[in-house]
Design an enzyme around this catalytic site. Structure first.
Site, mmCIF file in Angstrom:
data_model
loop_
_atom_site.group_PDB
_atom_site.id
_atom_site.type_symbol
_atom_site.label_atom_id
_atom_site.label_comp_id
_atom_site.label_asym_id
_atom_site.label_seq_id
_atom_site.Cartn_x
_atom_site.Cartn_y
_atom_site.Cartn_z
ATOM 1 N N LYS A 46 -41.087 36.258 53.418
ATOM 2 C CA LYS A 46 -40.034 35.353 52.952
ATOM 3 C C LYS A 46 -39.808 34.263 53.995
ATOM 4 O O LYS A 46 -39.469 34.563 55.143
ATOM 5 C CB LYS A 46 -38.744 36.138 52.723
ATOM 6 C CG LYS A 46 -37.627 35.303 52.148
ATOM 7 C CD LYS A 46 -36.466 36.186 51.754
ATOM 8 C CE LYS A 46 -35.439 35.413 50.968
ATOM 9 N NZ LYS A 46 -34.358 36.269 50.517
ATOM 10 N N ASP A 136 -25.266 40.294 46.459
ATOM 11 C CA ASP A 136 -26.094 39.526 45.513
ATOM 12 C C ASP A 136 -26.863 40.462 44.580
ATOM 13 O O ASP A 136 -28.040 40.251 44.314
ATOM 14 C CB ASP A 136 -27.063 38.621 46.286
ATOM 15 C CG ASP A 136 -27.663 37.538 45.400
ATOM 16 O OD1 ASP A 136 -27.036 37.200 44.376
ATOM 17 O OD2 ASP A 136 -28.760 37.041 45.710
#
Lengths: 547, 229
Positions: A46, A136
């Site tokens: 990422k 999230d």
């Protein structure tokens, strides 16, 4: 998820020791790649684009957490350009979001939903036990690999202690799953319970409880609207009501307890839930909310091209209307089409026997048995063509207007040709054109006349029925999820269209009106119709059948 | 001692049950951004087996025989030949079984595959992994390529790319992978595509909201660091 443009090309090695094979996802805080280490280990890399410090700090805290339901973070690295990369465990398979879209657009069976909730609860309770809030949780961050639910993207997580509640100044989450208190900058573990409840609601129904066309509308609904629990199984409603409480203090305190209440409800036990508090005042529109950074782009994952399942989300009523996505087995379609055709015989016979209707086709206003047969057979043929022709589209969830209209246009042309042939064989004439109708807007198609000897020609029939079929959205008239079995407004519209076609094409007006009205009545009365209160159950049944 | 590069350029020899040689020309990896990784196999007879033998075209990390089953393509029709316990559509296969679109294949105790032949215009077929057993890399599927492989958003595509605007066609011809798209404006390594182009050697195909490349199913070449332009 979006492919977009990834910064690094396949085959490149931006981070020493890892070769990028493909991009996985772009958006939010950065972009994620599938890569292989030099030794062949699969990883997800990422690259952080923005909010680097927030995510880096959150990830550092989670770096050494180990739990079977959490996607492991392997390392945090800097590349030669000082970009920050998070090296994560690669999880294969679809996200829960993709599973919902592909396999369960109308919700999944309760047992499947329960297994997702169990994995979610185990992973999130572990995080909460370590003092970390995920913040999230959403279907795009959930996976299942080797039967194990995996929670990803815990980079947004941060330490929450009682003294730090409200200290957060910036948040990016996904608005559909966002607890109301986030708008006040409160980030207790209860926000994960709320998000999980939204996810569970979506798993069971196929859509989120609070939808809207703008960020502000969705936020307002989180703050003020009570969720519509009617689509849920009755015994689960109190459980979801508890977990979706607006006031965090009134909400189910943990995921473990949420799961326990869920299981108890399934076992038929009564759940003692505190009364829901009164709705809080509506907030200002989202962009002015303190401590909240959101954008319209988060509502549409791809601006201007919302994914299919989100179309349902914006217009929740559609999931029980003619645009509903349904898994209707072929045998069921065949059965319903056959039942509709059989009913059409009955309704056409009743209509043909009605002197007032068949009188429209006869200038003397006294129908003979032969005219009734000719007009009735043509009406029945048209109704059958529409009932069978539109059945294939029912429940596909899409509406390709041009393709459907073209198909119906051709089908109508065929019906017109057959109707003309029937009238030739039976020697039945339509009423002659009135004097006022002899000057239509169109009297020929190329060299082919529409009228000869005061009667429509083969071309006239083909044009009239073809356009009558092609102009109206007949698939709405035959859909089992249409709003009403028989809509008077729809009948009036079809009658008007047929009258207009009669005037334009010099088709005898009384016959045009008679057929337009007759076909519309027979089609709507004959097409199977499911009462609105039974539709949710039907969707579940069809979903289970499909699965 | 040959260099690594020389070694990679040598076809990886392997023997199938029929005694003929399978080379890395027959197997390629297709990597598609935001979609997944897929093994493309072009041989008309494709063997499936476990990790203990190097004989199989599709080598799964599963408790299977070295060569557990073979899928044969003949005039666009597929048949499965069982060499070890195998079921098709929940029926035991003693020797041969026909494969039709939607067939469920069970190998050994736990491997579940599905078979799809989604397009009537192509003899190619797709194997999906229903159980969690995959090759050493976590691929998302296998395409048994006869002549073409369709990538795109439609149900008739061999590889479903739901976010793409339109389809891309991969054509297998003379041991080359050619790419073509009826409606999309594609670029090959940054150059506009006109008609067809060979993408066999890792050329990167880009278009609106899409990017993919094909590489031989061998260890990757040593890559260079570099941002995409």
């Amino acid at each position: 998820m979006t492919s977009g443009k990834f910064t690094f090309a396949p085959g490149t090695k931006p981070l020493t020791g890892f070769t990028i094979k493909r991009g996985i996802q772009r958006g939010g805080f950065g972009e994620v790649y599938y890569a292989l280490s030099d030794g062949g280990k699969e990883v997800a890399l990422k690259l952080l684009h923005s909010h680097v410090e927030i995510e880096r700090r959150g990830t550092e805290l989670c770096l050494n957490l180990k739990h079977q339901n959490l996607v492991s973070i392997i390392d945090i690295r800097q590349d030669e350009d000082d970009d920050t990369w998070i090296v994560m465990e690669y999880v294969s398979g679809k996200t829960l979001d993709r599973i919902l879209t592909d396999d369960f657009p109308n919700g999944m069976p309760v047992d499947d939903a329960r297994s997702w909730l169990a994995g979610l609860a185990a992973g999130v309770d572990y995080l909460h036990d370590k003092g970390i809030v995920h913040r999230d949780l959403k279907p795009q961050n959930l996976y299942r690999e080797h039967g194990q639910v995996k929670i990803g993207d815990i980079g947004l997580s941060k330490i929450i202690t009682p003294s730090q509640r409200g200290a957060q100044t910036e948040s990016i989450g996904t608005i559909y799953y966002m607890a109301p208190e986030i708008s006040r900058g409160e980030y207790g573990p209860e926000i994960d319970v709320y998000s999980s409840a939204v996810i569970l609601y979506e798993l069971l129904t196929g859509y989120v409880p609070f939808a809207g066309e703008t960020t502000a509308e969705i936020l307002n609904r989180h703050l003020t609207d009570q969720p519509d629990l009617n689509p849920l199984p009755p015994r689960l409603r109190p459980v979801l009501q508890h977990a979706l409480a607006k006031d965090a203090a009134q909400r189910t305190p943990s995921l473990g307890e949420f799961l326990a209440e869920f299981d108890a409800a399934l076992d038929g036990q009564t759940i003692n839930i505190p009364t829901a508090p009164a709705p809080q005042p509506a907030p200002q529109p989202a962009p002015t909310l303190p401590g909240l950074v959101v954008s319209e782009q988060q509502v549409h994952s791809r601006p201007g091209k919302p994914p299919r399942r989100r179309t349902q989300v914006y217009f929740p009523a559609d999931h029980l209307g003619p645009l509903a996505h349904r898994n209707i087995p072929l045998s069921q379609r065949g059965l319903e089409a056959s039942a509709g055709m059989a009913a059409a015989i009955l309704f056409t016979a009743l209509l043909a026997a009605s002197g007032q209707w068949t009188g429209l086709f006869n200038d003397s206003h006294s129908a003979t048995p032969l005219t009734a047969v000719a007009y009735g057979l043509t009406t029945l043929l048209a109704a059958w063509a529409l009932l069978v022709g539109t059945k294939a589209w029912e429940g596909t969830g899409r509406e390709s207007l041009s393709w459907r209209r073209l198909s119906l246009l051709l089908l109508g042309g065929g019906v017109g040709a057959t109707g003309w042939w029937l009238h030739q064989v039976l020697l039945v004439d339509l009423p002659p054109l009135a004097a006022s109708q002899t000057a239509g807007l169109v009297d020929s198609i190329g060299s082919m006349e529409l009228v000869q000897n005061n009667q429509p020609t083969l071309t006239g029939y083909v044009m009239f029925f073809g356009l009558l079929f092609g102009i109206r959205r007949w698939w709405w008239h035959t859909d089992g999820f249409r709003p009403k079995r028989l809509r008077v407004l729809s009948l009036l519209l079809t009658t008007s269209v047929s009258a207009l076609l009669g005037l334009v094409l010099q088709f005898p007006l009384s016959a045009a009106i008679g057929w337009g009205l007759g076909i519309a009545i027979v089609v709507q009365l004959s097409a199977p119709w499911i009462a609105p209160e039974l539709r949710q159950a039907r969707l579940q049944e069809e979903g289970a059948t499909h699965a | 001692m040959p260099s690594l590069t020389e070694t990679r350029e040598m076809p990886a020899r392997r023997t199938n049950p029929n005694g003929s040689l399978s080379t890395n020309h027959d197997r390629s990896l297709l990597w598609i951004d935001a979609v997944g990784g897929f093994l493309l196999v072009t041989r008309p007879a494709v063997t499936i087996g476990g990790p203990t033998g190097a004989d199989s075209d599709i080598q799964l990390l599963a408790s299977l025989s070295r060569t557990h089953a073979t899928i044969h393509r003949d005039n666009g029709h597929y048949r499965l030949q069982a060499h070890a316990p195998t079921r098709v559509n929940r029926q035991d296969v003693d020797d041969w079984a026909e494969l039709s679109d939607g067939a469920e294949i069970s190998l050994g105790r736990s491997v579940q595959l599905d078979f799809h032949q989604p397009s009537v215009l192509s003899a190619s077929a797709r194997l999906g992994f229903q159980s969690d057993h995959r090759p050493a890399q976590s691929l998302d599927g296998v395409v048994l390529v006869a002549d073409t492989c369709l990538l795109g958003p439609g149900r008739d595509c061999h590889v479903n790319c739901p976010e793409w605007d339109d389809s891309v066609i991969l054509i297998r011809r003379d041991r080359q992978w050619l790419v073509r798209s009826p409606r999309l404006n594609l670029e090959i390594n940054g150059e506009p595509l006109r008609g067809e182009a060979d993408v066999s050697n890792g050329q990167i195909v880009t278009g609106p909201e899409l990017r993919f490349h094909i590489e031989p199913n061998t260890p990757a070449d040593t890559p260079q660091r570099g941002r995409q332009t």
